[in-house]
Design a protein around this motif. Structure first.
Motif, PDB file in Angstrom:
ATOM      1  N   ALA A 142       0.828  -1.256   0.099  1.00  0.00           N
ATOM      2  CA  ALA A 142       0.144  -0.116   0.142  1.00  0.00           C
ATOM      3  C   ALA A 142       0.969   1.194   0.146  1.00  0.00           C
ATOM      4  N   PRO A 143       1.440   1.707  -1.062  1.00  0.00           N
ATOM      5  CA  PRO A 143       2.329   2.534  -1.205  1.00  0.00           C
ATOM      6  C   PRO A 143       1.999   3.913  -0.973  1.00  0.00           C
ATOM      7  N   LEU A 144       0.627   4.228  -0.716  1.00  0.00           N
ATOM      8  CA  LEU A 144       0.231   5.574  -0.513  1.00  0.00           C
ATOM      9  C   LEU A 144      -0.420   5.835   0.650  1.00  0.00           C
ATOM     10  N   LEU A 145      -0.413   4.819   1.443  1.00  0.00           N
ATOM     11  CA  LEU A 145      -0.958   4.757   2.953  1.00  0.00           C
ATOM     12  C   LEU A 145      -0.062   5.471   3.911  1.00  0.00           C
ATOM     13  N   ASN A 170       5.544   1.520   2.873  1.00  0.00           N
ATOM     14  CA  ASN A 170       6.887   2.285   2.912  1.00  0.00           C
ATOM     15  C   ASN A 170       6.483   3.651   3.136  1.00  0.00           C
ATOM     16  N   SER A 171       4.933   4.151   2.913  1.00  0.00           N
ATOM     17  CA  SER A 171       5.005   5.709   3.331  1.00  0.00           C
ATOM     18  C   SER A 171       4.196   5.805   4.612  1.00  0.00           C
ATOM     19  N   LEU A 172       4.010   4.628   5.351  1.00  0.00           N
ATOM     20  CA  LEU A 172       3.095   4.818   6.727  1.00  0.00           C
ATOM     21  C   LEU A 172       4.139   5.525   7.690  1.00  0.00           C
ATOM     22  N   THR A 173       3.368   6.817   8.140  1.00  0.00           N
ATOM     23  CA  THR A 173       4.137   7.465   9.109  1.00  0.00           C
ATOM     24  C   THR A 173       3.212   7.498  10.498  1.00  0.00           C
ATOM     25  N   SER A 174       2.192   7.032  10.673  1.00  0.00           N
ATOM     26  CA  SER A 174       1.349   7.017  11.708  1.00  0.00           C
ATOM     27  C   SER A 174       0.424   5.731  12.007  1.00  0.00           C
ATOM     28  N   LEU A 175       0.661   5.017  13.083  1.00  0.00           N
ATOM     29  CA  LEU A 175      -0.421   3.821  13.268  1.00  0.00           C
ATOM     30  C   LEU A 175      -0.920   4.088  14.675  1.00  0.00           C
ATOM     31  N   SER A 176      -2.121   4.079  14.679  1.00  0.00           N
ATOM     32  CA  SER A 176      -2.751   4.224  16.246  1.00  0.00           C
ATOM     33  C   SER A 176      -3.942   3.112  16.513  1.00  0.00           C
ATOM     34  N   TYR A 204       8.688 -17.602  11.777  1.00  0.00           N
ATOM     35  CA  TYR A 204       8.520 -18.846  10.978  1.00  0.00           C
ATOM     36  C   TYR A 204       9.676 -18.946  10.095  1.00  0.00           C
ATOM     37  N   SER A 205      10.028 -17.864   9.563  1.00  0.00           N
ATOM     38  CA  SER A 205      10.879 -17.679   8.135  1.00  0.00           C
ATOM     39  C   SER A 205      11.572 -16.454   8.378  1.00  0.00           C
ATOM     40  N   ASN A 206      11.996 -16.160   9.520  1.00  0.00           N
ATOM     41  CA  ASN A 206      12.792 -14.753   9.870  1.00  0.00           C
ATOM     42  C   ASN A 206      12.067 -13.575   9.338  1.00  0.00           C
ATOM     43  N   GLU A 207      10.769 -13.434   9.625  1.00  0.00           N
ATOM     44  CA  GLU A 207       9.855 -12.350   9.086  1.00  0.00           C
ATOM     45  C   GLU A 207      10.572 -11.140   9.628  1.00  0.00           C
ATOM     46  N   ASN A 208      10.330 -10.128   8.686  1.00  0.00           N
ATOM     47  CA  ASN A 208      10.789  -8.666   9.256  1.00  0.00           C
ATOM     48  C   ASN A 208       9.602  -7.782   8.765  1.00  0.00           C
ATOM     49  N   LEU A 209       9.114  -7.119   9.594  1.00  0.00           N
ATOM     50  CA  LEU A 209       8.298  -5.834   9.373  1.00  0.00           C
ATOM     51  C   LEU A 209       8.980  -4.620   9.431  1.00  0.00           C
ATOM     52  N   ASN A 210       9.082  -4.107   8.234  1.00  0.00           N
ATOM     53  CA  ASN A 210       9.906  -2.850   8.254  1.00  0.00           C
ATOM     54  C   ASN A 210       9.038  -1.767   7.869  1.00  0.00           C
ATOM     55  N   LEU A 211       8.760  -0.485   8.832  1.00  0.00           N
ATOM     56  CA  LEU A 211       8.072   0.472   8.655  1.00  0.00           C
ATOM     57  C   LEU A 211       8.808   1.687   8.516  1.00  0.00           C
ATOM     58  N   PRO A 212       9.677   1.965   7.379  1.00  0.00           N
ATOM     59  CA  PRO A 212      10.892   2.798   7.272  1.00  0.00           C
ATOM     60  C   PRO A 212      10.494   4.523   7.630  1.00  0.00           C
ATOM     61  N   GLU A 213       9.255   4.928   7.365  1.00  0.00           N
ATOM     62  CA  GLU A 213       8.819   6.171   7.598  1.00  0.00           C
ATOM     63  C   GLU A 213       8.161   6.622   8.893  1.00  0.00           C
ATOM     64  N   LEU A 214       7.929   5.431   9.685  1.00  0.00           N
ATOM     65  CA  LEU A 214       6.851   5.331  10.761  1.00  0.00           C
ATOM     66  C   LEU A 214       7.457   6.314  11.818  1.00  0.00           C
ATOM     67  N   THR A 215       6.790   7.629  12.169  1.00  0.00           N
ATOM     68  CA  THR A 215       7.138   8.345  13.324  1.00  0.00           C
ATOM     69  C   THR A 215       6.152   8.414  14.547  1.00  0.00           C
ATOM     70  N   THR A 216       5.072   7.803  14.313  1.00  0.00           N
ATOM     71  CA  THR A 216       3.946   7.707  15.360  1.00  0.00           C
ATOM     72  C   THR A 216       3.366   6.451  15.541  1.00  0.00           C
ATOM     73  N   LEU A 217       3.596   5.860  16.865  1.00  0.00           N
ATOM     74  CA  LEU A 217       3.025   4.534  17.069  1.00  0.00           C
ATOM     75  C   LEU A 217       2.260   4.750  18.356  1.00  0.00           C
TER      76      LEU A 217
END
Length: 283
Positions: free
Chosen positions: A70-73, A91-97, A106-119
């Motif tokens: 979801a590149p625009l989220l 990759n555009s997610l900055t805020s998650l509330s 299971y397979s060394n999963e990686n969740l990368n949120l490179p622009e997240l500034t608010t959690l």
């Protein structure tokens, strides 16, 4: 193939879901906004127009080899990210509330949120050999108590220097370190740092202060039990007021709280208990 190209807004107030089964394909190229909606993908799914998520009960979940992009989220409310296999590209997610984050290993999963500034007001569970990366996230300020659960060798790579109202628990064989964290604050009751089982190792190598304010009453702040190890080598200060108390508890053989520099606290409100062979190292 289920192609719903004409759908731009979906309101799933009854917690509706889209799901693509094995070998199936789901197409939602023009979906801009969704409310209280779950999406389960077993094949790569692109949501190129999605820019908003709200409501209660929204969820992204993927199977092995699948992905959701979801590149625009930019911002999402009450979205649960369930990464047991596959991948997310947000990759555009900055805020998650609100919502929850689950990253399994299971397979060394990686969740990368490179622009997240608010959690804010999210529970986070990291399992086994999983990793969570938030390189621009410097602080978390929850309005209610939330939890970070660590299992096995999970890792969270971040720029966090301050946490508020996030209880952190390491379970059996957890090996977790959060360098750079300087301040840990509670304004609600029940928050804690817990190394809770044999083999659990939690390290906060740069943590300098823990602060409890008026409503953080009778909180067990630091607990090592059943052989857990909690390392606080730079902790110097625990701040309290007349309405807040804190306990440091090391319980059981092999349990250790290492706080060799902790000298600044009010003994009327901060107490230390080494029980059943547990050890607390302090001045």
């Amino acid at each position: 193939v289920l192609d719903i190209s004409g759908l731009t807004v979906f309101d799933g107030l009854a917690r509706k879901s889209f799901q693509s089964g094995s070998g199936g394909e789901l197409r939602l190229p023009n979906l801009v906004h969704m409310t209280s909606t779950s999406i389960y993908a077993s094949a790569p799914l692109s949501l190129p127009a999605l820019s908003g998520i709200d409501g209660v009960g929204s969820r992204f979940q993927v199977d092995a080899g699948a992905s959701i992009s979801a590149p625009l989220l930019v911002a999402a409310q009450n979205l649960t990210l369930d990464l047991s296999e596959g991948s997310f590209s947000l990759n555009s997610l900055t805020s998650l509330s609100g919502g929850d984050i689950f990253v399994f290993g299971y397979s060394n999963e990686n969740l990368n949120l490179p622009e997240l500034t608010t959690l804010v007001d999210c529970n986070v569970s990291l399992y086994d050999k999983s990793s969570f990366s938030t390189p621009k996230l410097t602080s978390i300020a929850n309005s209610v108590l939330k939890n970070l659960y660590i299992y096995g060798g999970a890792n969270w790579s971040s720029a966090l220097t301050s946490l508020q109202n996030l209880s952190i628990t390491g379970y059996q064989n957890a090996r977790f370190s959060m360098p750079g964290l300087l301040n840990y604050n509670f304004s609600v009751s029940g928050g804690a740092l817990w190394a809770s089982d044999v083999g659990a190792y939690l390290s906060f190598p740069d943590l300098q202060s823990i602060t409890m304010t008026a409503s953080a009453t009778s909180s067990t702040v630091v607990l090592a039990q059943n052989g857990g190890d909690l390392e606080l080598p730079k902790l110097t200060t625990v701040n309290t007021d007349v309405n807040s108390t804190g306990n440091f508890v090391s319980r059981g053989i092999g349990s250790l709280i290492n706080a060799p520099l902790l000298a600044n606290y009010d003994p009327a409100f901060v107490t230390f208990y080494a029980q059943d062979g547990g050890v607390i190292v302090r001045p």
